[in-house]
Scaffold this active site. Structure first.
Site, PDB file in Angstrom:
ATOM      1  CG  ASP A   1     -16.477   5.829   0.391  1.00 46.42           C
ATOM      2  OD1 ASP A   1     -16.581   7.072   0.389  1.00 46.42           O
ATOM      3  OD2 ASP A   1     -16.608   5.140  -0.640  1.00 46.42           O
TER       4      ASP A   1
ATOM      5  CG  HIS B   1      -3.519  -8.265   4.644  1.00 48.32           C
ATOM      6  ND1 HIS B   1      -2.735  -8.092   5.767  1.00 48.32           N
ATOM      7  CD2 HIS B   1      -3.072  -7.363   3.722  1.00 48.32           C
ATOM      8  CE1 HIS B   1      -1.848  -7.147   5.534  1.00 48.32           C
ATOM      9  NE2 HIS B   1      -2.016  -6.677   4.304  1.00 48.32           N
TER      10      HIS B   1
ATOM     11  CG  ASP C   1     -23.785   5.745  -3.165  1.00 55.45           C
ATOM     12  OD1 ASP C   1     -24.898   5.182  -3.086  1.00 55.45           O
ATOM     13  OD2 ASP C   1     -22.907   5.380  -3.972  1.00 55.45           O
TER      14      ASP C   1
ATOM     15  CB  CYS D   1      -4.868  -9.119   9.991  1.00 55.89           C
ATOM     16  SG  CYS D   1      -4.278 -10.031   8.548  1.00 55.89           S
TER      17      CYS D   1
ATOM     18  CB  CYS E   1      -0.188  -7.112   9.229  1.00 50.79           C
ATOM     19  SG  CYS E   1      -1.998  -7.178   9.211  1.00 50.79           S
TER      20      CYS E   1
ATOM     21  CB  CYS F   1      -0.339 -11.229   8.755  1.00 51.12           C
ATOM     22  SG  CYS F   1      -0.617 -10.229   7.273  1.00 51.12           S
TER      23      CYS F   1
HETATM   24 ZN   LIG Z   1      -2.498  -8.896   7.703  1.00 51.04          ZN
END
Ligand SMILES: [Zn+2]
Length: 408
Positions: free
Chosen positions: A305, A374, A91, A345, A343, A348
């Protein structure tokens, strides 16, 4: 040569695209994690690569104060300094400076402000902000604008919009005259506009990235313009049309998510988009929740963003497929389940809610790391699903489900 933008599929107003930068391809619509101080707090660069981050954001105001533009420039810009080969956007510092309401003074020339770190006095003009952004060396940089406060009288919003337009011209002029001074060294060996996103597991370079002496490929940064105009649809339209007239390779909508109702944000975005060129990237700054970013992507926003996923994670607030989870709550103390069973990820897949709750309650550094991983995964997966839906043309599927959620 700076960026190219290709639209590969559309679904209603939503677009699936490829933003080809000097540091790799960015699949759009994209959510860009915020790395304020050349660091996404708590998450190392190799992990960001594993998560599939293709572009991240740095804040010029913060980097200008610490470590300073000269230090970053001397290390080959942000890419070399933070060892990040993929795309970066900075920015202009405008938003941060304007959030220092007690510490700033604005005139035609620019903004005088006091550092939030030590109270020292500094001055940003369109020229000096662009100069700082050239030194930081991001692939995409933003024009210096005035982020109009909310609420504001119409005359005040108009005057602010006019100032932003004059500053946009000055930003562009300074950029065009000085863009060849981008500090890319060997990082530009990822030459320009032809490479694919890097896969993790590649071997590290033999020499520090900033130490190279290869000539650059001629690629330069790209300067985006910013539409202002407060919460006034007509002023937004005028700002968009006149910013497009000045001419930039991409356009952002700024000055939103500053305290106005969510329904107003959405109305402004939807209205403003129709005045932005259809074949160029459109960037909505500083927005929003997972539902919102999916909904804005469906409206035709290409880039977004927000500090929300990373900041909320550090406060134990986690986004999941069944809503927000405040992991600090005692009810999770003996919960053996995954944070979000839907999820995929690494957090998780491995840890229980009970463990995450324990880490947070014990103020362990790992709590911030895992929570951030996460939340970022959840945001990135949300955008992957949005892109998939657009590609498949699922007009009544995921996208409309999200965009029809009730407004808070
Ligand atoms: Zn997750």
């Amino acid at each position: 040569m700076s960026i190219r933008f290709q639209i590969e599929a559309t679904n209603g107003a939503g677009r699936l695209g490829r933003l080809i930068t000097p540091h790799g391809v960015v699949e759009t619509p994209v959510f860009m994690p915020v790395g304020t101080l050349a660091s996404v707090k708590g998450v190392a660069q190799d992990l960001l690569e594993d998560l599939g981050v293709q572009i991240l954001l740095g804040n010029t105001y913060h980097l200008y104060l610490r470590p300073g533009v000269d230090t970053v420039r001397g290390m080959g810009g942000l890419h070399g300094f933070m060892s990040w080969d993929r795309a970066i956007l900075t920015d202009s510092g405008g938003f941060q400076v304007f959030s220092l309401t007690e510490l700033r003074k604005v005139n035609e020339e620019g903004v005088t402000f006091r550092s939030h770190l030590d109270g020292s006095s500094h001055f940003f003009s369109p020229e000096s902000a662009i100069e700082a952004e050239i030194g930081l060396g991001a692939d995409i940089i933003m024009a210096f604008d005035e982020c109009t406060e909310f609420p504001a009288e119409r005359e005040r919003v108009r005057a602010s919009m006019e100032l932003t337009l004059r500053w946009a011209e000055r930003s562009k002029k300074h950029f065009d005259e000085h863009k060849r001074r981008v500090p890319w060294g060997t990082s530009a060996q990822h030459s320009a506009l032809s490479i694919e996103p890097k896969q993790s597991g590649e071997s590290p370079p033999a020499v520090p990235r900033w130490a190279g002496t290869l000539p650059t490929t001629g690629a330069t940064q790209s300067l985006f313009g910013i539409v202002q105009g407060g919460m006034d649809l007509e002023l937004r339209r005028e700002s968009a049309e006149r910013t497009v007239e000045i001419g930039f390779p991409g356009y952002a909508m700024g000055g939103l998510s500053v305290g106005e109702p969510r329904a107003v944000t959405r109305e402004i975005v939807e209205s403003t988009l129709q005045y932005l060129p259809i074949d160029q990237p459109r960037y909505l700054m500083g927005v929003g929740t997972p539902e919102e970013i999916a909904a804005y992507a469906a409206l035709g926003v290409d880039m977004m963003d927000c500090v929300l996923p990373t900041r909320a994670a550090r406060h134990g607030l986690l986004f999941t497929s069944v809503g927000k989870v405040s992991i600090k709550q005692a009810r999770y103390a003996n919960d053996a389940g995954a944070l979000d069973p839907a999820c995929g990820c690494r957090v998780c897949a491995r840890y229980s809610r009970a463990y995450l709750r324990h880490l947070y309650a014990s103020n362990e550094v790992l709590a911030q790391v895992l929570n951030t991983v996460h939340n970022l995964s959840f945001y990135l997966d949300t955008m992957r699903r949005v892109r998939h839906s657009i590609r498949l043309g699922e007009g009544t599927g995921f996208l409309s489900g999200v965009s029809s959620q009730p407004k808070p």
